[in-house]
Design a protein around this motif. Structure first.
Motif, PDB file in Angstrom:
ATOM      1  N   ASN A  31       0.820  -1.216   0.000  1.00  0.00           N
ATOM      2  CA  ASN A  31       0.000   0.000   0.000  1.00  0.00           C
ATOM      3  C   ASN A  31       0.856   1.269   0.000  1.00  0.00           C
ATOM      4  OD1 ASN A  31      -2.261  -1.598  -0.050  1.00  0.00           O
ATOM      5  ND2 ASN A  31      -2.697  -1.382   2.120  1.00  0.00           N
ATOM      6  N   SER A  32       1.913   1.240  -0.818  1.00  0.00           N
ATOM      7  CA  SER A  32       2.762   2.414  -0.968  1.00  0.00           C
ATOM      8  C   SER A  32       2.618   2.960  -2.393  1.00  0.00           C
ATOM      9  CB  SER A  32       4.221   2.074  -0.665  1.00  0.00           C
ATOM     10  OG  SER A  32       4.703   1.099  -1.569  1.00  0.00           O
ATOM     11  N   LEU A  33       2.967   4.238  -2.538  1.00  0.00           N
ATOM     12  CA  LEU A  33       2.792   4.937  -3.807  1.00  0.00           C
ATOM     13  C   LEU A  33       4.065   5.670  -4.187  1.00  0.00           C
ATOM     14  CD1 LEU A  33      -0.516   6.762  -2.840  1.00  0.00           C
ATOM     15  CD2 LEU A  33      -0.356   4.696  -4.235  1.00  0.00           C
ATOM     16  N   ILE A  34       4.186   5.955  -5.475  1.00  0.00           N
ATOM     17  CA  ILE A  34       5.245   6.830  -5.959  1.00  0.00           C
ATOM     18  C   ILE A  34       4.608   7.795  -6.946  1.00  0.00           C
ATOM     19  CG2 ILE A  34       5.921   5.308  -7.863  1.00  0.00           C
ATOM     20  CD1 ILE A  34       8.845   6.134  -7.315  1.00  0.00           C
ATOM     21  N   LEU A  35       5.060   9.046  -6.894  1.00  0.00           N
ATOM     22  CA  LEU A  35       4.552  10.021  -7.842  1.00  0.00           C
ATOM     23  C   LEU A  35       5.531  11.163  -7.991  1.00  0.00           C
ATOM     24  CD1 LEU A  35       2.228  12.590  -6.371  1.00  0.00           C
ATOM     25  CD2 LEU A  35       2.600  10.586  -4.966  1.00  0.00           C
ATOM     26  N   LYS A  41       6.036   1.389 -21.394  1.00  0.00           N
ATOM     27  CA  LYS A  41       5.733   0.004 -21.753  1.00  0.00           C
ATOM     28  C   LYS A  41       6.423  -0.988 -20.817  1.00  0.00           C
ATOM     29  CE  LYS A  41       5.662  -0.586 -26.163  1.00  0.00           C
ATOM     30  NZ  LYS A  41       6.070  -0.816 -27.565  1.00  0.00           N
ATOM     31  N   ASP A  42       7.705  -0.770 -20.520  1.00  0.00           N
ATOM     32  CA  ASP A  42       8.423  -1.715 -19.667  1.00  0.00           C
ATOM     33  C   ASP A  42       8.046  -1.613 -18.190  1.00  0.00           C
ATOM     34  OD1 ASP A  42       9.785   0.736 -20.079  1.00  0.00           O
ATOM     35  OD2 ASP A  42      11.574  -0.045 -19.105  1.00  0.00           O
ATOM     36  N   ARG A  43       7.426  -0.511 -17.785  1.00  0.00           N
ATOM     37  CA  ARG A  43       6.979  -0.382 -16.396  1.00  0.00           C
ATOM     38  C   ARG A  43       5.546  -0.869 -16.197  1.00  0.00           C
ATOM     39  NH1 ARG A  43       9.151   5.745 -15.251  1.00  0.00           N
ATOM     40  NH2 ARG A  43      11.320   5.191 -14.819  1.00  0.00           N
ATOM     41  N   GLU A  44       4.839  -1.104 -17.271  1.00  0.00           N
ATOM     42  CA  GLU A  44       3.402  -1.386 -17.210  1.00  0.00           C
ATOM     43  C   GLU A  44       3.056  -2.497 -16.223  1.00  0.00           C
ATOM     44  OE1 GLU A  44      -0.387  -0.390 -17.943  1.00  0.00           O
ATOM     45  OE2 GLU A  44       1.300   0.643 -18.850  1.00  0.00           O
ATOM     46  N   ILE A  45       3.802  -3.594 -16.227  1.00  0.00           N
ATOM     47  CA  ILE A  45       3.472  -4.741 -15.361  1.00  0.00           C
ATOM     48  C   ILE A  45       4.142  -4.669 -13.982  1.00  0.00           C
ATOM     49  CG2 ILE A  45       3.008  -6.288 -17.304  1.00  0.00           C
ATOM     50  CD1 ILE A  45       5.818  -7.513 -16.775  1.00  0.00           C
ATOM     51  N   LYS A  46       4.919  -3.621 -13.725  1.00  0.00           N
ATOM     52  CA  LYS A  46       5.656  -3.522 -12.463  1.00  0.00           C
ATOM     53  C   LYS A  46       4.898  -2.762 -11.377  1.00  0.00           C
ATOM     54  CE  LYS A  46      10.108  -3.691 -14.779  1.00  0.00           C
ATOM     55  NZ  LYS A  46      11.336  -2.964 -15.093  1.00  0.00           N
ATOM     56  N   TYR A  47       3.791  -2.108 -11.752  1.00  0.00           N
ATOM     57  CA  TYR A  47       3.057  -1.269 -10.808  1.00  0.00           C
ATOM     58  C   TYR A  47       1.557  -1.415 -11.016  1.00  0.00           C
ATOM     59  CZ  TYR A  47       7.623   1.005 -10.629  1.00  0.00           C
ATOM     60  OH  TYR A  47       8.960   1.251 -10.502  1.00  0.00           O
ATOM     61  N   LYS A  48       0.801  -0.985 -10.024  1.00  0.00           N
ATOM     62  CA  LYS A  48      -0.635  -0.782 -10.187  1.00  0.00           C
ATOM     63  C   LYS A  48      -0.797   0.720 -10.421  1.00  0.00           C
ATOM     64  CE  LYS A  48      -2.305  -4.643  -7.418  1.00  0.00           C
ATOM     65  NZ  LYS A  48      -3.135  -5.072  -6.276  1.00  0.00           N
ATOM     66  N   TRP A  49      -1.404   1.081 -11.528  1.00  0.00           N
ATOM     67  CA  TRP A  49      -1.495   2.488 -11.927  1.00  0.00           C
ATOM     68  C   TRP A  49      -2.757   3.104 -11.340  1.00  0.00           C
ATOM     69  CZ3 TRP A  49       2.880   4.289 -13.748  1.00  0.00           C
ATOM     70  CH2 TRP A  49       3.794   3.363 -14.249  1.00  0.00           C
ATOM     71  N   VAL A  50      -2.579   4.129 -10.526  1.00  0.00           N
ATOM     72  CA  VAL A  50      -3.683   4.715  -9.769  1.00  0.00           C
ATOM     73  C   VAL A  50      -4.406   5.786 -10.585  1.00  0.00           C
ATOM     74  CG1 VAL A  50      -4.327   5.972  -7.677  1.00  0.00           C
ATOM     75  CG2 VAL A  50      -2.545   4.215  -7.570  1.00  0.00           C
ATOM     76  N   SER A  51      -3.661   6.801 -11.024  1.00  0.00           N
ATOM     77  CA  SER A  51      -4.300   7.923 -11.715  1.00  0.00           C
ATOM     78  C   SER A  51      -3.246   8.753 -12.434  1.00  0.00           C
ATOM     79  CB  SER A  51      -5.031   8.808 -10.700  1.00  0.00           C
ATOM     80  OG  SER A  51      -5.641   9.905 -11.326  1.00  0.00           O
ATOM     81  N   ALA A 154       1.599   5.786  -9.032  1.00  0.00           N
ATOM     82  CA  ALA A 154       1.679   4.336  -9.162  1.00  0.00           C
ATOM     83  C   ALA A 154       1.759   3.708  -7.777  1.00  0.00           C
ATOM     84  CB  ALA A 154       2.896   3.941  -9.985  1.00  0.00           C
ATOM     85  N   ALA A 155       1.141   2.547  -7.638  1.00  0.00           N
ATOM     86  CA  ALA A 155       1.159   1.815  -6.365  1.00  0.00           C
ATOM     87  C   ALA A 155       1.984   0.546  -6.532  1.00  0.00           C
ATOM     88  CB  ALA A 155      -0.267   1.472  -5.941  1.00  0.00           C
ATOM     89  N   SER A 156       2.475   0.049  -5.400  1.00  0.00           N
ATOM     90  CA  SER A 156       3.209  -1.216  -5.433  1.00  0.00           C
ATOM     91  C   SER A 156       2.269  -2.340  -5.846  1.00  0.00           C
ATOM     92  CB  SER A 156       3.808  -1.520  -4.059  1.00  0.00           C
ATOM     93  OG  SER A 156       2.764  -1.743  -3.122  1.00  0.00           O
ATOM     94  N   LEU A 157       2.837  -3.371  -6.437  1.00  0.00           N
ATOM     95  CA  LEU A 157       2.035  -4.519  -6.865  1.00  0.00           C
ATOM     96  C   LEU A 157       1.392  -5.230  -5.683  1.00  0.00           C
ATOM     97  CD1 LEU A 157       4.156  -6.124  -9.726  1.00  0.00           C
ATOM     98  CD2 LEU A 157       1.978  -4.919  -9.928  1.00  0.00           C
ATOM     99  N   THR A 158       1.951  -5.068  -4.486  1.00  0.00           N
ATOM    100  CA  THR A 158       1.397  -5.721  -3.301  1.00  0.00           C
ATOM    101  C   THR A 158       0.244  -4.934  -2.678  1.00  0.00           C
ATOM    102  OG1 THR A 158       3.040  -4.645  -1.896  1.00  0.00           O
ATOM    103  CG2 THR A 158       3.590  -6.848  -2.734  1.00  0.00           C
ATOM    104  N   SER A 159      -0.068  -3.792  -3.256  1.00  0.00           N
ATOM    105  CA  SER A 159      -1.134  -2.954  -2.703  1.00  0.00           C
ATOM    106  C   SER A 159      -2.493  -3.621  -2.838  1.00  0.00           C
ATOM    107  CB  SER A 159      -1.177  -1.608  -3.432  1.00  0.00           C
ATOM    108  OG  SER A 159       0.011  -0.900  -3.209  1.00  0.00           O
ATOM    109  N   ASP A 161      -6.313  -4.052  -3.641  1.00  0.00           N
ATOM    110  CA  ASP A 161      -7.135  -3.478  -4.712  1.00  0.00           C
ATOM    111  C   ASP A 161      -8.052  -2.379  -4.188  1.00  0.00           C
ATOM    112  OD1 ASP A 161      -5.964  -5.078  -6.618  1.00  0.00           O
ATOM    113  OD2 ASP A 161      -7.523  -6.619  -6.544  1.00  0.00           O
ATOM    114  N   ASN A 162      -8.556  -2.550  -2.947  1.00  0.00           N
ATOM    115  CA  ASN A 162      -9.427  -1.540  -2.359  1.00  0.00           C
ATOM    116  C   ASN A 162      -8.676  -0.224  -2.127  1.00  0.00           C
ATOM    117  OD1 ASN A 162     -11.934  -0.659  -1.263  1.00  0.00           O
ATOM    118  ND2 ASN A 162     -11.058  -0.899   0.793  1.00  0.00           N
ATOM    119  N   PHE A 163      -7.431  -0.312  -1.678  1.00  0.00           N
ATOM    120  CA  PHE A 163      -6.572   0.857  -1.478  1.00  0.00           C
ATOM    121  C   PHE A 163      -6.384   1.613  -2.798  1.00  0.00           C
ATOM    122  CE2 PHE A 163      -2.165   2.482  -1.743  1.00  0.00           C
ATOM    123  CZ  PHE A 163      -2.150   3.382  -0.697  1.00  0.00           C
ATOM    124  N   VAL A 164      -6.052   0.875  -3.847  1.00  0.00           N
ATOM    125  CA  VAL A 164      -5.818   1.473  -5.168  1.00  0.00           C
ATOM    126  C   VAL A 164      -7.102   2.083  -5.713  1.00  0.00           C
ATOM    127  CG1 VAL A 164      -5.145   0.978  -7.561  1.00  0.00           C
ATOM    128  CG2 VAL A 164      -3.857  -0.032  -5.667  1.00  0.00           C
TER     129      VAL A 164
END
Length: 197
Positions: A31-35, A41-51, A154-159, A161-164
């Motif tokens: 449940n961490s974010l970066i912005l 393209k190469d980052r697409e599968i490495k993160y959950k994209w928030v907004s 972007a959120a960590s992949l471990t975040s 789904d409700n958080f995202v």
């Protein structure tokens, strides 16, 4: 981020970290974010994209009047082009004389001192670094736009789904406010796919 989520998300802690460390921490902390993070393209599968937050033109920046860059062909005449190591800019410039760094501030200093002929980076971050160093704003030129980076939260992949999902809804609501639009204007960026210069 803090302003848009203050009534929706509890216990949101914001930390400013060096870029490589921020990306590393994101992979470890649920449940961490970066912005902002460029969505590539190469980052697409490495993160959950928030907004999406804003669009940022990727410019070829120059600071000398005798260096003119209007086309990618003009880039071949340069002796050195500064880029951020592991940044998305490298994919546009594979056949050019690159000098990479992990620090955009270092590249801004090198450009100001004419130790590199050009720097290729996002308009907003390069302009920010230039101002923070009190360099002459009239000599920094966005000579050529090579692409538009979409800057996301972007959120960590471990975040969870409700958080995202909660953050995504919160951000979409916030993006309709006057405050959000005034921030875009303040930093001379856009949330549309268009040139912000």
């Amino acid at each position: 981020m803090a302003e848009s989520t203050k009534n929706q998300v509890k216990n949101l802690n914001l930390n400013v970290l060096p870029w490589p460390r921020a990306q590393s921490e994101l992979q470890k902390v649920k449940n961490s974010l970066i912005l902002p993070l460029s969505r590539t393209k190469d980052r697409e599968i490495k993160y959950k994209w928030v907004s999406k937050v804003f669009d940022d033109p990727v410019c070829v920046f120059t600071s000398r009047p005798d260096i003119i860059v209007k086309t990618k062909e003009d880039l071949k005449k340069l002796k050195s082009i500064g880029i951020i190591r592991s940044g998305s800019e490298a994919e546009h410039l594979k056949d050019y004389p690159l000098e990479d760094s992990i620090d955009l501030n270092e590249l801004a200093v090198k450009l100001n001192l004419h130790k590199v002929d050009a720097v290729v980076s996002g308009y907003s971050v390069t302009s920010y670094n230039w101002k923070m160093n009190n360099f002459d704003p009239s000599i920094l030129k966005c000579a050529l736009i090579v692409s538009i980076n979409q800057q996301y939260i972007a959120a960590s992949l471990t975040s969870d789904d409700n958080f995202v999902s909660t953050l995504a809804k919160t951000m979409e609501k916030y993006k309709t406010t006057v405050e959000y639009k005034s921030l875009l204007k303040k930093y001379n960026v856009s949330s549309e796919n268009k040139n912000t210069k």
